[in-house]
Design an enzyme around this catalytic site. Structure first.
Site, short mmCIF file in Angstrom:
data_model
loop_
_atom_site.label_atom_id
_atom_site.label_comp_id
_atom_site.label_asym_id
_atom_site.label_seq_id
_atom_site.Cartn_x
_atom_site.Cartn_y
_atom_site.Cartn_z
N LYS A 207 33.93 36.52 -45.73
CA LYS A 207 33.45 35.43 -46.83
C LYS A 207 32.77 35.80 -47.69
CE LYS A 207 32.02 30.51 -47.52
NZ LYS A 207 31.72 29.31 -46.70
N GLU A 213 28.86 44.23 -39.69
CA GLU A 213 29.65 44.66 -38.71
C GLU A 213 31.12 45.09 -39.40
OE1 GLU A 213 27.99 42.09 -38.37
OE2 GLU A 213 27.28 41.85 -36.33
N GLY A 268 33.16 29.42 -42.76
CA GLY A 268 33.92 30.61 -41.98
C GLY A 268 34.55 30.32 -40.64
N ARG A 269 34.19 29.25 -39.75
CA ARG A 269 34.72 28.92 -38.61
C ARG A 269 35.81 27.81 -38.89
NH1 ARG A 269 29.34 27.87 -38.91
NH2 ARG A 269 28.81 25.83 -38.84
N GLU A 354 28.56 26.86 -32.98
CA GLU A 354 27.85 27.47 -34.34
C GLU A 354 27.76 26.15 -35.23
OE1 GLU A 354 28.23 31.48 -36.02
OE2 GLU A 354 29.56 30.20 -37.26
N HIS A 385 41.16 30.86 -9.75
CA HIS A 385 41.04 31.80 -8.71
C HIS A 385 39.51 32.44 -9.26
CE1 HIS A 385 44.73 31.37 -6.59
NE2 HIS A 385 45.21 30.79 -7.86
N LYS A 513 20.14 38.98 -37.05
CA LYS A 513 20.62 39.70 -38.19
C LYS A 513 19.32 40.49 -38.99
CE LYS A 513 24.67 37.27 -39.88
NZ LYS A 513 25.24 36.62 -40.97
O1 F6P Z 1 27.70 34.61 -37.37
C1 F6P Z 1 27.57 34.13 -38.42
C2 F6P Z 1 28.79 34.19 -39.65
O2 F6P Z 1 28.12 33.80 -41.03
C3 F6P Z 1 29.65 33.15 -39.10
O3 F6P Z 1 29.70 31.75 -39.49
C4 F6P Z 1 30.97 33.75 -40.03
O4 F6P Z 1 32.17 33.24 -39.63
C5 F6P Z 1 30.70 35.12 -39.58
O5 F6P Z 1 29.45 35.06 -39.71
C6 F6P Z 1 31.38 36.27 -40.76
O6 F6P Z 1 30.97 36.10 -41.83
P1 F6P Z 1 31.79 36.63 -43.20
O7 F6P Z 1 33.17 35.93 -43.07
O8 F6P Z 1 30.82 36.34 -44.35
O9 F6P Z 1 31.82 38.13 -42.88
#
Ligand code: F6P
Length: 553
Positions: A207, A213, A268-269, A354, A385, A513
């Site tokens: 987003k 990452e 995002g979620r 979250e 199990h 972060k």
């Molecule tokens: O972990 C924090 C967060 O902002 C989440 O809410 C989001 O889904 C994720 O990082 C990834 O963010 P982006 O889509 O901006 O890479």
């Protein structure tokens, strides 16, 4: 609305009510009122919920519904669905529900009907999926694309990954879909080892397009393409982006023509329904993806229209509040008796934790009660199990959500019957338990000698009275999956509304972060910064051992 829900009359009434019902055993409740099996059940959007195996009596639900009314859950729901700026800290509307609403129903935000824009992105998604499946979108060397790799993390990974896996029986396009999320280089390298650059398409999903990452993995994927093709123009045929930051995607080298727009009003979620779900659409095809949206819309309509007492997300939310705030249950365990839903608990972890893992309300005032359960789980029967021992005989109260389908798309002999039998039996065992007398009697009738009975019986007692909800669906189709996800989205919303939270921001991920950036600079030779003694020693250890070529092995 009173901002501190714990001082409200319904909250106080629930506290006294809890003192009266906490000692009741569900065995007795069923014996005295067998009709509770029907009274405490609901159907919505193709899902059936049996919530009768909970530590409730009719009065409990009445009081919990009073609480929901006092918190103005209905008003808050209507505000969300209408596009009010309910994400107040980020000054955003919250409109993931618009993504599954029929295009003909206008929704005006800031003076503009947002539905045509959504329809246009959906049309482009379908176009891409059809072009890939039909072999019309070709790689730079003219080869057909066979593999799609979603690069993203958090909401840009968990939703599509879970849905693609859940709909394994509905994969129709012939495209193989992979997911890379972790910055651990093993994630990407392991995936790339099975792929060929000429036939691979990367979807970079972020987003913000600033997530560390995802940027690292996207950069590495790009280098992999460049090494193979030796030509930067190849990127256009092998990389697309899904983002609300089109400029950043462009700076990275992905053209606007290859970029799918996300909107600020989709968290995002909650973004699986947008172009973030493109990888899922690549696997199942455009029609099945539309079916998933339709299933979610059916749940949205139920959530919007059903009276609170018949409202499935509201019922689940209130039961959660009952256990979390009045019984002090710390966690919620989700166990799908459906291997296709193996990633569902991990997906729900982000959705719930979250959203509602917060300790201040919308105005920044401390919340006077605990919020947001620790959500965990695994699939049945495997979990039986592994951790069910604690659920049955441990000292903690852990409410459960069990999920099961009536039909299996890939039946083998009577295995599905075995699966369902285990699911139903676990709910029964958790509820009724086994008393000391019953245990002794059973052992005696199996011929166990008295001394051994006295020794073992206490270990074989089950206290029971352990609550569970059972969600039953006909079969895990795209439509059912859509309804199931939307059910939990709305459940989380209702709980956040009761606790007075903003369920749509996530400031709690910021500090880690930020500090990771500082530590990274130090690990890579930058000047040392002041830390606590432990952190400083760990940074020094990594630097010195790495320089000495010794990773401690
Ligand atoms: O972990 C924090 C967060 O902002 C989440 O809410 C989001 O889904 C994720 O990082 C990834 O963010 P982006 O889509 O901006 O890479």
């Amino acid at each position: 609305m009173n901002h501190d829900i714990t001082t409200s009359a319904p909250w106080r009434a629930l506290s006294s009510h809890h003192a009266q019902v906490a000692t009741l055993h569900m065995r007795e409740l069923f014996r005295n009122s067998p009709e509770r099996a029907i009274a405490f059940s609901l159907e919505a959007a193709g899902l059936f919920l049996d919530y009768s195996k909970n530590r409730i009596v009719p009065e409990t639900m009445q009081r919990l519904l009073d609480l929901a009314r006092t918190a103005d859950v209905e008003g808050q729901r209507d505000a969300m669905l209408a596009g009010a700026i309910i994400n107040n800290t980020e000054r955003r509307a919250v409109l993931h529900t618009a993504l599954r609403r029929p295009a003909s129903q206008a929704l005006v935000l800031d003076g503009t009907n947002i539905m045509p824009g959504i329809a246009e992105v959906q049309r482009r998604m379908r176009g891409l999926v059809d072009a890939l499946a039909g072999g019309h979108w070709r790689g730079y060397s003219g080869q057909r694309i066979t593999d799609v790799v979603n690069i993203g993390i958090g909401g840009s990974h968990l939703g599509p990954c879970m849905a693609t896996d859940a709909l394994r029986a509905h994969h129709r396009t012939g495209l193989r879909v992979h997911y890379v999320s972790n910055v651990d280089p093993g994630d990407l390298s392991h995936t790339l080892a099975t792929l060929h650059p000429e036939s691979t398409l990367f979807i970079v999903v972020s987003k913000t397009f600033t997530t560390q990452e995802t940027s690292a993995n996207a950069q590495a994927a790009r280098n992999w393409l460049l090494q193979s093709f030796g030509d930067g123009r190849a990127v256009a045929s092998h990389m697309i982006a899904v983002t609300s930051n089109v400029e950043a995607a462009q700076r990275f080298g992905i053209e606007p023509a290859n970029t799918f727009e996300m909107w600020e009003w989709v968290g995002g979620r909650y973004s699986l329904w947008s172009a973030v779900g493109l990888s899922t659409a690549c696997a199942v095809g455009g029609d099945a993806f539309a079916e998933m949206l339709a299933g979610a819309y059916a749940m949205d309509s139920h959530f919007q229209q059903a009276p609170l007492e018949m409202n499935m997300p509201v019922a689940l939310a209130l039961l959660g509040v009952w256990y979390h705030n009045f019984f002090g249950a710390e966690s919620l365990c989700v166990v799908p008796y459906d291997e296709s839903l193996r990633h569902f608990p991990a997906y729900l972890q982000q959705l719930d934790m979250e959203s509602n893992g917060k300790r201040v309300d919308r105005a920044g005032r401390p919340v006077q009660t605990s919020t947001g359960p620790v959500l965990w789980g695994g699939t049945g029967t495997n979990s039986q199990h592994a951790f069910f021992q604690l659920l049955h005989q441990g000292g903690r109260l852990v409410p459960l959500d069990l999920l099961v389908g009536l039909r299996n798309p890939r039946p083998i002999a009577d295995q599905h019957d075995i699966l369902v039998a285990n699911c139903i039996a676990q709910a029964e065992a958790l509820m009724r338990g086994r008393t000391l007398d019953e245990t002794r009697r059973e052992m005696r009738s199996s011929g166990v000698e008295e001394g051994r009975i006295e020794q073992l019986a206490p270990h074989r007692v089950f206290p029971g009275n352990r609550p569970s909800n059972l969600i039953v669906y006909p079969e895990l189709t795209p439509r059912v999956l859509g309804a199931l996800i939307a059910l939990y989205e709305h459940k989380v919303f209702v709980q956040g509304a009761i606790w007075g939270l903003n369920s749509f921001d996530q400031w709690g991920v910021e500090l880690g972060k930020q500090l990771a950036g500082t530590v990274l600079r130090e690990l890579q030779g930058g000047a040392q910064v002041e830390h606590d003694a432990s952190t400083a020693a760990l940074v020094a250890l990594y630097r010195s051992r790495r320089e000495a070529g010794d990773a401690g092995d």
